[in-house]
Design an enzyme around this catalytic site. Structure first.
Site, short mmCIF file in Angstrom:
data_model
loop_
_atom_site.label_atom_id
_atom_site.label_comp_id
_atom_site.label_asym_id
_atom_site.label_seq_id
_atom_site.Cartn_x
_atom_site.Cartn_y
_atom_site.Cartn_z
N ASP A 306 179.63 71.63 17.63
CA ASP A 306 180.44 72.77 17.21
C ASP A 306 180.03 73.99 18.01
O ASP A 306 178.84 74.24 18.19
CB ASP A 306 180.25 73.05 15.71
CG ASP A 306 181.18 72.20 14.87
OD1 ASP A 306 182.23 71.80 15.38
OD2 ASP A 306 180.84 71.93 13.71
N PHE A 376 192.44 80.84 4.55
CA PHE A 376 192.51 80.09 5.80
C PHE A 376 192.39 78.59 5.49
O PHE A 376 191.61 78.18 4.65
CB PHE A 376 191.36 80.51 6.73
CG PHE A 376 191.25 79.69 7.99
CD1 PHE A 376 191.97 80.05 9.12
CD2 PHE A 376 190.45 78.56 8.02
CE1 PHE A 376 191.88 79.30 10.28
CE2 PHE A 376 190.35 77.80 9.18
CZ PHE A 376 191.07 78.18 10.31
N THR A 377 193.19 77.78 6.19
CA THR A 377 193.04 76.32 6.10
C THR A 377 193.04 75.75 7.51
O THR A 377 193.58 76.36 8.44
CB THR A 377 194.19 75.65 5.31
OG1 THR A 377 195.41 75.79 6.06
CG2 THR A 377 194.35 76.27 3.93
N ALA A 378 192.41 74.59 7.66
CA ALA A 378 192.34 73.94 8.98
C ALA A 378 193.71 73.51 9.47
O ALA A 378 193.93 73.34 10.67
CB ALA A 378 191.40 72.74 8.91
N THR A 380 196.86 75.20 8.69
CA THR A 380 197.68 76.34 9.12
C THR A 380 196.97 77.17 10.18
O THR A 380 197.61 77.80 11.01
CB THR A 380 198.01 77.25 7.92
OG1 THR A 380 196.78 77.82 7.41
CG2 THR A 380 198.70 76.46 6.82
N LYS A 394 197.18 86.56 9.95
CA LYS A 394 196.38 86.62 11.19
C LYS A 394 195.85 85.22 11.46
O LYS A 394 195.57 84.44 10.55
CB LYS A 394 195.23 87.62 11.07
CG LYS A 394 194.04 87.15 10.26
CD LYS A 394 192.85 88.08 10.43
CE LYS A 394 191.58 87.48 9.84
NZ LYS A 394 191.62 87.24 8.40
N ASP A 521 185.65 67.76 7.77
CA ASP A 521 184.84 67.04 8.77
C ASP A 521 184.55 65.61 8.34
O ASP A 521 184.08 64.81 9.15
CB ASP A 521 183.50 67.76 9.00
CG ASP A 521 183.66 69.09 9.72
OD1 ASP A 521 184.51 69.15 10.62
OD2 ASP A 521 182.95 70.04 9.38
#
EC number: 7.2.2.6
Length: 681
Positions: A306, A376-378, A380, A394, A521
């Protein structure tokens, strides 16, 4: 230096391990064990005149064989003792405490006090400041500082909060401040602490495939030597009659010769090497769920790393608001701050702070605004806020472009130029849009860690390919990848893209390692050959991985690979040394042992050993002592150097192969001289 108590305990344990039930677990040393019993029996038979074996010589052989078995037991007991000492400190953290079990999640006054060992999965408990967390769980309400020093050794408290990837808590840790409502995810005996204790004690350690394969090889060699030794009795009896000189080899000498030729050195140390490898990983604050995972780490040739926290410092900081034409910087800053108010990440907080510092934009009454925050989502890759018929988002440039286009808006080309400029400088651009109108870009600055380029160069020398994983756009990713010196990168990474990348490399025959902490993950962690989950991560990530890093440091993956390679190197080096030893002992003993029957063999007695008795005693004493001398190396491990596998193999073959051939000749001759000077032979 190890504590005196560990040495004392190891001495006691080495005698307890003389039990036949325990000796059967190591077939090579079982051969020595049976040989010691036979030699002891022959001594007593000779003592009472039932056998012709020389009683003093037979007693010496029997004692040396017993010490050989004890030395092997001692090596294993020392390795286990180090793990047991670590387990004892962990057990102090594991104690039964009273837990407040909530009847209803909304009512924190209606509680039932139950013992932590009686808690069941999905029970809801309420924990206050200065109380111990009763069992592993997920935080479902609240945020608090938690002291995890009992497990990680790190004195600084860490934040645990509901939602996100910092929601997992471990039983036995202590709440330093505030309160938490926790859903229990493990029962007594199956908790993270229980698993740690079981692993470091070795109770759940199973032999790895490589260990099993090596043991099969050692057993096969031992059986061959057993067959060869068994034929010596009739062969020497026949040969002595035909030659008219010499005599048949004694049973005591057959036993001693078999022990000298069998691969007892690696047979004695094999178990301690595996346990010590697990212990080194534990000392690095990494819990491996199996020895197989450590071995896989040693064979890894592709690392997925990462970007955030591993390659860069982790906390990207907002440094500039860059508006498009027709929009003021303050207007962009206002919208950026609104979209980040509920964002608890370091980046989100830095946006709020920058807006305050630049334009003195302060807090709002969100209740009056009827605001609804969008996390926030992985999927969108955006976050934002909806209020009073206004919509602010944003996120990554491509995600915002898709969002604007899907809602009938126009994405300005000018914004593309700003994004390219920020990305080209190695920064992360976040595009801000209000009511489907693009306002501009937030410039998040990334700082590459000192020394990572050199570490990646070392990995490249070892033949390991490094791939940076990031959610950034390709231009930003390329700039940071070039600065850090990684071999490749995956930009705009989604959980699906990570999973497919791992599968692609595995199809090509590579072994892949990666780290992760979030639920998203989990699929990739489950697929990877070496999957290191962060202790701060979610329960799903921990269950998917085969290792857990208690320090939650993504850079630890590089150290894990080094420990894995060191384990394989140590086992290989000592196996090479052991086999080379056997060859040297063969050429040292056989000529002396048989020149009574075949005088021509005296020409091969290059070391000038005094007699067959002296040769056998010297060899068997060396055979026992070399185990003791190699215990520190088996526990500490062979020093690992960053160099190509071919060069590393050549170097180790020179040191341990040639060393294994030369050492017995020198040592056996010195012991022979000492025995002669002392008048023992």
């Amino acid at each position: 230096m190890m504590e005196k108590g560990i040495w004392k305990d190891a001495l006691i344990q080495s005698t307890k391990k003389l039990s036949p039930k325990l000796q059967v677990k190591n077939p090579v040393m079982l051969l020595v064990y049976v040989g010691a019993i036979l030699a002891t029996s022959l001594y007593f038979l000779g003592f009472f005149g039932i056998s012709d074996e020389k009683s003093g010589y037979t007693l010496a052989i029997a004692l040396i064989l017993w010490f050989t078995v004890l030395f092997a037991n001692f090596a294993e007991a020392i390795a286990e003792g180090r793990g047991r000492a670590q387990a004892d400190s962990l057990k102090m953290a594991r104690k039964d405490v009273l837990a407040r079990k909530l009847k209803h999640i909304d009512d924190k006054t209606d509680v039932i006090e139950v013992a932590s060992n009686d808690l069941k999965k999905d029970d809801i408990v309420y924990v206050l400041a200065n109380e111990q967390i009763p069992m592993d769980g997920e935080v479902i309400e609240g945020a608090a500082s938690v002291d995890e020093s009992a497990i990680t050794g790190e004195s600084a408290p860490v934040i645990r909060e509901s939602g996100g990837d910092r929601s997992a808590v471990t039983g036995g840790t202590t709440l330093v401040s505030d309160w938490l409502v926790i859903r229990v995810t493990a029962v007594s005996g199956e908790s993270f602490l229980d698993k740690m204790i079981a692993m470091v004690e070795g109770a759940s350690r199973k032999k790895t495939p490589n260990e099993i394969a090596l043991q099969i090889l050692l057993v096969t060699l031992s059986i061959i030597f057993l067959a060869v030794s068994a034929t010596l009795l009739p062969f020497t009896e026949f040969a002595s009659k035909q030659a008219g000189s010499g005599s048949a080899i004694s049973i005591t000498n057959v036993i001693a010769l078999l022990v000298c030729l069998a691969p007892t050195t690696i047979g004695a140390l094999l178990s301690s090497i595996g346990i010590a490898g697990m212990s080194r990983l534990n000392q690095a604050n990494v819990l491996a769920m199996s020895g197989r995972a450590i071995e896989a780490a040693g064979d890894v040739d592709v690392l997925l790393l990462d970007k955030t926290g591993t390659i860069t410092l982790g906390n990207r900081k907002a440094s500039e608001f860059i508006p498009v034409d027709g929009v003021t910087e303050q207007e962009l800053a206002d919208a950026a701050q609104l979209s980040s108010i509920a964002d608890e990440t370091a980046e989100g907080r830095s946006i709020v702070v920058l807006a305050k510092e630049r334009f003195d934009i302060r807090g709002r009454d969100f209740a009056e605004m009827h605001a609804e925050f969008v996390p926030f989502t992985a999927t969108t890759r955006m976050s934002g806020i909806d209020y009073q018929e206004n919509t602010i988002r944003k996120g990554a440039a491509d995600a915002v472009r898709t969002y604007v286009t899907a809602n009938g808006g126009t994405y300005p080309q000018e914004c593309d130029a700003i994004v390219s400029k920020v990305a080209g400088a190695g920064g992360t651009p976040l595009v801000v849009v209000r009511n489907n109108k693009v306002l501009g870009v937030i410039y998040l600055k990334d700082i590459v860690k000192n020394g990572v380029k050199e570490r990646f160069l070392d990995l490249r020398k070892m033949g390991i390919k490094t791939i940076m994983i990031t959610g950034d756009n390709p231009m930003t990713a390329a700039a940071i990848a070039a600065e850090a010196g990684v071999d490749d990168f995956l930009a705009e990474a989604t959980p699906e893209a990570k999973l497919e990348l791992i599968r692609e490399y595995q199809r090509e025959g590579h072994l892949v390692a990666m780290t992760g902490d979030g639920t998203n993950d989990a699929p990739a962690l489950a697929q990877a050959d070496v999957a290191v989950a962060m202790n701060t991560g979610t329960q799903a990530a921990k269950e998917a991985g085969n290792m857990v890093d208690l320090d939650s440091s993504p850079t630890k993956l590089i150290d894990i690979v080094r420990i894995g390679k060191q384990l394989l190197m140590t086992r290989g080096a000592l196996t090479t040394f052991s086999v080379a030893n056997d060859l040297a002992k063969y050429f040292a003993i056989i000529p002396v042992l048989f020149y009574g029957i075949f005088p021509q063999l005296e020409a091969l007695n290059l070391m000038g050993l005094t007699s067959p008795t002296s040769a056998i005693l010297s060899a068997i004493i060396y055979n026992a002592l070399i185990i003791i001398f190699l215990i520190p190396l088996s526990l500490k491990g062979v020093k690992y150097r960053e160099m190509p596998a071919g060069k590393l193999l050549s170097r180790n073959m020179l040191i341990y192969g040639l060393g294994g051939l030369v050492a017995p000749f020198i040592a056996i001759k010195l012991i022979d001289m000492l025995l002669t000077v002392l008048g023992i032979v």
